[in-house]
Structures are given as C-alpha cells and as structure tokens.
Design a protein around this motif. Sequence first.
Motif, PDB file in Angstrom:
ATOM      1  N   ASP A 165      72.510  51.788  83.997  1.00 24.00           N
ATOM      2  CA  ASP A 165      72.179  50.451  83.488  1.00 24.00           C
ATOM      3  C   ASP A 165      71.884  50.474  81.992  1.00 24.00           C
ATOM      4  OD1 ASP A 165      72.547  49.308  85.964  1.00 24.00           O
ATOM      5  OD2 ASP A 165      70.406  49.310  86.485  1.00 24.00           O
ATOM      6  N   VAL A 166      71.121  51.458  81.555  1.00 21.38           N
ATOM      7  CA  VAL A 166      70.796  51.571  80.133  1.00 21.38           C
ATOM      8  C   VAL A 166      72.062  51.817  79.315  1.00 21.38           C
ATOM      9  CG1 VAL A 166      69.614  53.012  78.423  1.00 21.38           C
ATOM     10  CG2 VAL A 166      68.412  52.312  80.494  1.00 21.38           C
ATOM     11  N   ALA A 167      72.905  52.743  79.782  1.00 12.04           N
ATOM     12  CA  ALA A 167      74.142  53.040  79.065  1.00 12.04           C
ATOM     13  C   ALA A 167      75.051  51.823  79.009  1.00 12.04           C
ATOM     14  CB  ALA A 167      74.866  54.211  79.730  1.00 12.04           C
ATOM     15  N   ALA A 168      75.161  51.103  80.121  1.00 15.67           N
ATOM     16  CA  ALA A 168      76.020  49.917  80.165  1.00 15.67           C
ATOM     17  C   ALA A 168      75.521  48.850  79.194  1.00 15.67           C
ATOM     18  CB  ALA A 168      76.067  49.365  81.585  1.00 15.67           C
ATOM     19  N   THR A 169      74.220  48.657  79.160  1.00  7.76           N
ATOM     20  CA  THR A 169      73.643  47.663  78.248  1.00  7.76           C
ATOM     21  C   THR A 169      73.921  48.025  76.792  1.00  7.76           C
ATOM     22  OG1 THR A 169      71.906  47.160  79.839  1.00  7.76           O
ATOM     23  CG2 THR A 169      71.488  46.553  77.546  1.00  7.76           C
ATOM     24  N   ARG A 170      73.769  49.287  76.467  1.00  4.04           N
ATOM     25  CA  ARG A 170      73.999  49.724  75.082  1.00  4.04           C
ATOM     26  C   ARG A 170      75.473  49.621  74.697  1.00  4.04           C
ATOM     27  NH1 ARG A 170      69.827  54.849  74.663  1.00  4.04           N
ATOM     28  NH2 ARG A 170      67.949  53.565  74.735  1.00  4.04           N
ATOM     29  N   VAL A 171      76.352  50.033  75.589  1.00  7.69           N
ATOM     30  CA  VAL A 171      77.788  49.953  75.296  1.00  7.69           C
ATOM     31  C   VAL A 171      78.201  48.486  75.158  1.00  7.69           C
ATOM     32  CG1 VAL A 171      80.108  50.362  76.222  1.00  7.69           C
ATOM     33  CG2 VAL A 171      78.380  52.166  76.342  1.00  7.69           C
ATOM     34  N   ASP A 172      77.679  47.640  76.020  1.00  8.27           N
ATOM     35  CA  ASP A 172      77.979  46.212  75.955  1.00  8.27           C
ATOM     36  C   ASP A 172      77.508  45.629  74.625  1.00  8.27           C
ATOM     37  OD1 ASP A 172      79.121  43.944  77.139  1.00  8.27           O
ATOM     38  OD2 ASP A 172      77.190  43.268  77.928  1.00  8.27           O
ATOM     39  N   ARG A 173      76.337  46.043  74.190  1.00  9.72           N
ATOM     40  CA  ARG A 173      75.797  45.544  72.915  1.00  9.72           C
ATOM     41  C   ARG A 173      76.643  46.033  71.738  1.00  9.72           C
ATOM     42  NH1 ARG A 173      70.441  47.794  72.267  1.00  9.72           N
ATOM     43  NH2 ARG A 173      70.005  46.663  74.173  1.00  9.72           N
ATOM     44  N   VAL A 174      77.010  47.318  71.758  1.00 10.58           N
ATOM     45  CA  VAL A 174      77.780  47.901  70.652  1.00 10.58           C
ATOM     46  C   VAL A 174      79.178  47.283  70.560  1.00 10.58           C
ATOM     47  CG1 VAL A 174      78.894  50.036  69.863  1.00 10.58           C
ATOM     48  CG2 VAL A 174      76.516  50.085  70.596  1.00 10.58           C
ATOM     49  N   THR A 175      79.768  46.997  71.696  1.00 12.43           N
ATOM     50  CA  THR A 175      81.119  46.427  71.690  1.00 12.43           C
ATOM     51  C   THR A 175      81.105  44.902  71.566  1.00 12.43           C
ATOM     52  OG1 THR A 175      81.191  46.312  74.103  1.00 12.43           O
ATOM     53  CG2 THR A 175      82.079  48.317  73.060  1.00 12.43           C
ATOM     54  N   GLY A 176      79.946  44.333  71.412  1.00 12.01           N
ATOM     55  CA  GLY A 176      79.841  42.896  71.233  1.00 12.01           C
ATOM     56  C   GLY A 176      80.235  42.101  72.469  1.00 12.01           C
ATOM     57  N   GLY A 177      80.122  42.712  73.650  1.00 10.95           N
ATOM     58  CA  GLY A 177      80.419  42.015  74.897  1.00 10.95           C
ATOM     59  C   GLY A 177      81.895  41.893  75.221  1.00 10.95           C
ATOM     60  N   ARG A 178      82.764  42.525  74.406  1.00 10.41           N
ATOM     61  CA  ARG A 178      84.209  42.413  74.650  1.00 10.41           C
ATOM     62  C   ARG A 178      84.628  43.001  75.988  1.00 10.41           C
ATOM     63  NH1 ARG A 178      86.204  45.139  69.253  1.00 10.41           N
ATOM     64  NH2 ARG A 178      84.500  46.418  69.976  1.00 10.41           N
ATOM     65  N   PHE A 179      83.901  43.993  76.460  1.00  9.36           N
ATOM     66  CA  PHE A 179      84.278  44.670  77.706  1.00  9.36           C
ATOM     67  C   PHE A 179      83.233  44.439  78.797  1.00  9.36           C
ATOM     68  CE2 PHE A 179      85.878  47.124  74.094  1.00  9.36           C
ATOM     69  CZ  PHE A 179      87.242  47.024  74.333  1.00  9.36           C
ATOM     70  N   HIS A 180      82.495  43.364  78.675  1.00 11.79           N
ATOM     71  CA  HIS A 180      81.383  43.089  79.579  1.00 11.79           C
ATOM     72  C   HIS A 180      81.799  43.137  81.057  1.00 11.79           C
ATOM     73  CE1 HIS A 180      77.546  41.499  80.899  1.00 11.79           C
ATOM     74  NE2 HIS A 180      78.214  40.656  81.665  1.00 11.79           N
ATOM     75  N   ASP A 181      82.899  42.478  81.408  1.00 12.40           N
ATOM     76  CA  ASP A 181      83.335  42.440  82.806  1.00 12.40           C
ATOM     77  C   ASP A 181      83.687  43.830  83.331  1.00 12.40           C
ATOM     78  OD1 ASP A 181      82.957  39.716  82.856  1.00 12.40           O
ATOM     79  OD2 ASP A 181      85.070  39.238  82.468  1.00 12.40           O
ATOM     80  N   LYS A 182      84.372  44.610  82.525  1.00 13.98           N
ATOM     81  CA  LYS A 182      84.749  45.963  82.934  1.00 13.98           C
ATOM     82  C   LYS A 182      83.511  46.847  83.081  1.00 13.98           C
ATOM     83  CE  LYS A 182      89.363  45.907  81.004  1.00 13.98           C
ATOM     84  NZ  LYS A 182      90.321  46.515  80.112  1.00 13.98           N
ATOM     85  N   ILE A 183      82.588  46.704  82.151  1.00 12.18           N
ATOM     86  CA  ILE A 183      81.352  47.492  82.209  1.00 12.18           C
ATOM     87  C   ILE A 183      80.566  47.123  83.466  1.00 12.18           C
ATOM     88  CG2 ILE A 183      79.110  47.861  81.101  1.00 12.18           C
ATOM     89  CD1 ILE A 183      80.597  47.539  78.397  1.00 12.18           C
ATOM     90  N   GLU A 184      80.494  45.834  83.783  1.00 16.32           N
ATOM     91  CA  GLU A 184      79.790  45.396  84.995  1.00 16.32           C
ATOM     92  C   GLU A 184      80.454  45.952  86.249  1.00 16.32           C
ATOM     93  OE1 GLU A 184      79.298  41.202  85.469  1.00 16.32           O
ATOM     94  OE2 GLU A 184      77.367  41.221  84.450  1.00 16.32           O
TER      95      GLU A 184
END
Length: 100
Positions: free
Chosen positions: A48-67
């Motif tokens: 969860d922490v890693a996903a949140t950080r990656v989502d933040r760094v990528t500006g939410g562009r890959f939010h659905d894939k990360i979820e």
Amino acid sequence: MDGMGLTDKAKEITDTALLKAGELSEVAREKAPGYLDRAADLAVKATDVAATRVDRVTGGRFHDKIEDVTAKVGASLDRPRPTDAPTVVIVEPDEQKNQN
C-alpha cells in the motif's frame, strides 16, 4: 569402550536426534501460522505504501493499473492457508527396534 559397539552408539545418537527433530517440528508447526499472518500483514502494508508513492510520483497516470496490482497482491496474501499439513510421525527408539 563400555560394551557398546560403534554401530550401537551411532544408532543411539540417531534415535535421540530423531526424537529431538520431532519435538522441534511440532514447535515450528505451532508457531508458523502466526509468523505467516504477521508477514502477510506487513507485506500488504508495504504494498500500500509503495503503491501510494508510485501513484504520487507518476501523477496518477497509472492509478488504475497500480490499484489492480495492489488488489492482486492483497488477494494472494489473504488466501486461506492449507490446514492439511503433512503429519509428523515420531518413531520412538523402542518402536524403531521392533520394526527392524
């Protein structure tokens, strides 16, 4: 020597080691589920922490894939653990002598 041959002494040591291994395997079996559950909880939190950080760094562009990936990781860690573990058979030294 004290009347005991080398083979007899080796057999005695082996019997003692088998008994101790049986005892230790029971202890490990009792403690393992707690360690597995704790590890799974920590892995879910880390994911969860890693996903949140990656989502933040990528500006939410890959939010659905990360979820999707986070959900799959969580599901794989939450699946039930098998309870039909193999049975440990402890052979007592006297029983072992009778089998030979």
